[in-house]
Scaffold this active site. Structure first.
Site, PDB file in Angstrom:
ATOM      1  N   SER A  58       0.776  -1.097   0.203  1.00 14.90           N
ATOM      2  CA  SER A  58       0.025   0.119   0.057  1.00 14.90           C
ATOM      3  C   SER A  58       1.002   1.242  -0.034  1.00 14.90           C
ATOM      4  O   SER A  58       2.127   1.198   0.558  1.00 14.90           O
ATOM      5  CB  SER A  58      -1.114  -0.110   1.048  1.00 14.90           C
ATOM      6  OG  SER A  58      -1.712  -1.153   1.288  1.00 14.90           O
TER       7      SER A  58
HETATM    8  N1  SAH Z   1      -0.542  -5.206   4.055  1.00 14.60           N
HETATM    9  C1  SAH Z   1       0.168  -5.305   2.680  1.00 14.60           C
HETATM   10  C2  SAH Z   1      -0.734  -5.077   1.488  1.00 14.60           C
HETATM   11  C3  SAH Z   1      -1.639  -5.963   1.103  1.00 14.60           C
HETATM   12  S1  SAH Z   1      -2.048  -6.082  -0.327  1.00 14.60           S
HETATM   13  C4  SAH Z   1       1.623  -4.796   2.878  1.00 14.60           C
HETATM   14  O1  SAH Z   1       1.858  -4.020   3.905  1.00 14.60           O
HETATM   15  O2  SAH Z   1       2.277  -5.041   1.918  1.00 14.60           O
HETATM   16  C5  SAH Z   1      -3.599  -7.242   0.300  1.00 14.60           C
HETATM   17  C6  SAH Z   1      -3.179  -8.593   0.386  1.00 14.60           C
HETATM   18  O3  SAH Z   1      -4.269  -9.360   0.798  1.00 14.60           O
HETATM   19  C7  SAH Z   1      -2.585  -9.468  -0.846  1.00 14.60           C
HETATM   20  O4  SAH Z   1      -1.278  -9.990  -0.624  1.00 14.60           O
HETATM   21  C8  SAH Z   1      -3.642 -10.433  -0.815  1.00 14.60           C
HETATM   22  O5  SAH Z   1      -2.903 -11.799  -1.415  1.00 14.60           O
HETATM   23  C9  SAH Z   1      -4.196 -10.775   0.266  1.00 14.60           C
HETATM   24  N2  SAH Z   1      -5.602 -11.226   0.611  1.00 14.60           N
HETATM   25  C10 SAH Z   1      -6.654 -11.335  -0.498  1.00 14.60           C
HETATM   26  N3  SAH Z   1      -7.843 -11.918   0.027  1.00 14.60           N
HETATM   27  C11 SAH Z   1      -7.321 -12.485   1.366  1.00 14.60           C
HETATM   28  C12 SAH Z   1      -7.937 -13.125   2.060  1.00 14.60           C
HETATM   29  N4  SAH Z   1      -9.114 -13.836   1.939  1.00 14.60           N
HETATM   30  N5  SAH Z   1      -7.330 -13.651   3.171  1.00 14.60           N
HETATM   31  C13 SAH Z   1      -5.917 -13.244   3.756  1.00 14.60           C
HETATM   32  N6  SAH Z   1      -5.339 -12.471   2.597  1.00 14.60           N
HETATM   33  C14 SAH Z   1      -6.037 -11.941   1.574  1.00 14.60           C
END
Ligand code: SAH
Length: 225
Positions: free
Chosen positions: A78
């Protein structure tokens, strides 16, 4: 032969690290403080955590720019402002146990690591979970536990949590996460459709029920099932 002088200050940063540290300080002032993030503990954490260590080598020179970056598997780290804004909205306390849904690169978990007692982070893409776990361990974030799993189910064995941060967008707030929040606990979560509008929502669980506040229009990757 190269003489190693004894008069310099102890272990100066290698030039590349010093440049990253300067870029990071600029990011904190120009992208965060200037836009109204005032929580000193949050700004301190954003100043300390090396965002460049959580992005692929090809993205490293962009690590302190004002936007999200690709981290592989169609996912992104993000924008720094969003990380800071969501962290501040959670009002993290040193004794808190926090659940994160969507580990991604592990950067958000690293930022929380220095502000709370324990971080539990769930990631549904197995290779991302593995890489983030290895990076967090290598960089010394010992109070973060990462697990590959489905965020819709939460982490019941470690519940209840003082705070929950969701970094992917479901269409509705998952009930399991509400159930795993302590009374008095806070949750920050983007809610909305994949293509349409999403709102960042701040929830507080009270003895009377959930208090809900829309705080910012956002655009996150979908929370997949
Ligand atoms: N917090 C992260 C950014 C995350 S992007 C950072 O600091 O880099 C969102 C993430 O959520 C992605 O990696 C995606 O694979 C994950 N995601 C999507 N659906 C999900 C689910 N149902 N359970 C867990 N993770 C999930």
């Amino acid at each position: 032969m190269l003489a190693l002088g004894g008069f310099e200050s102890p272990s100066p940063l290698p030039p590349e690290e010093a440049a990253f540290a300067a870029a990071r300080a600029r990011m904190v002032h120009e992208q965060l403080a200037a836009r109204g993030v005032t929580d000193a503990r949050v700004l301190g954490a954003m100043l300390r955590v090396p965002r460049h260590a959580f992005v692929p080598a090809s993205q490293r020179r962009l690590a302190y720019e004002d936007g999200p970056l690709p981290i592989g598997h169609g996912q992104t780290i993000s924008q720094p402002y969003i990380v800071a804004f969501m962290t501040a909205a959670l009002d993290p306390k040193p004794s808190d146990r926090v659940l994160e849904i969507g580990t991604g690169s592990g950067y958000q978990a690293a930022v929380l690591s220095g502000l709370v007692a324990e971080v539990y982070s769930l990631e549904i893409v197995v290779p991302l979970a593995q890489r983030a776990a290895a990076d967090l361990q290598r960089l010394g974030y010992g109070n973060v536990k990462v697990r590959a799993g489905d965020g819709y189910l939460g982490w019941p064995e470690a519940a209840p949590f003082d705070a929950i941060i969701v970094t992917c967008a479901p269409e509705q707030v998952p009930q399991a996460l509400v159930d795993q929040l302590k009374v008095g606990g806070r949750m920050i979560i983007p809610v909305g459709s994949q293509w349409g509008a999403q709102e960042l929502i701040l929830l507080r669980k009270t003895p009377m029920g959930l208090e809900k506040k829309e705080v910012l229009p956002v655009r996150f990757v979908p929370m997949v099932r």
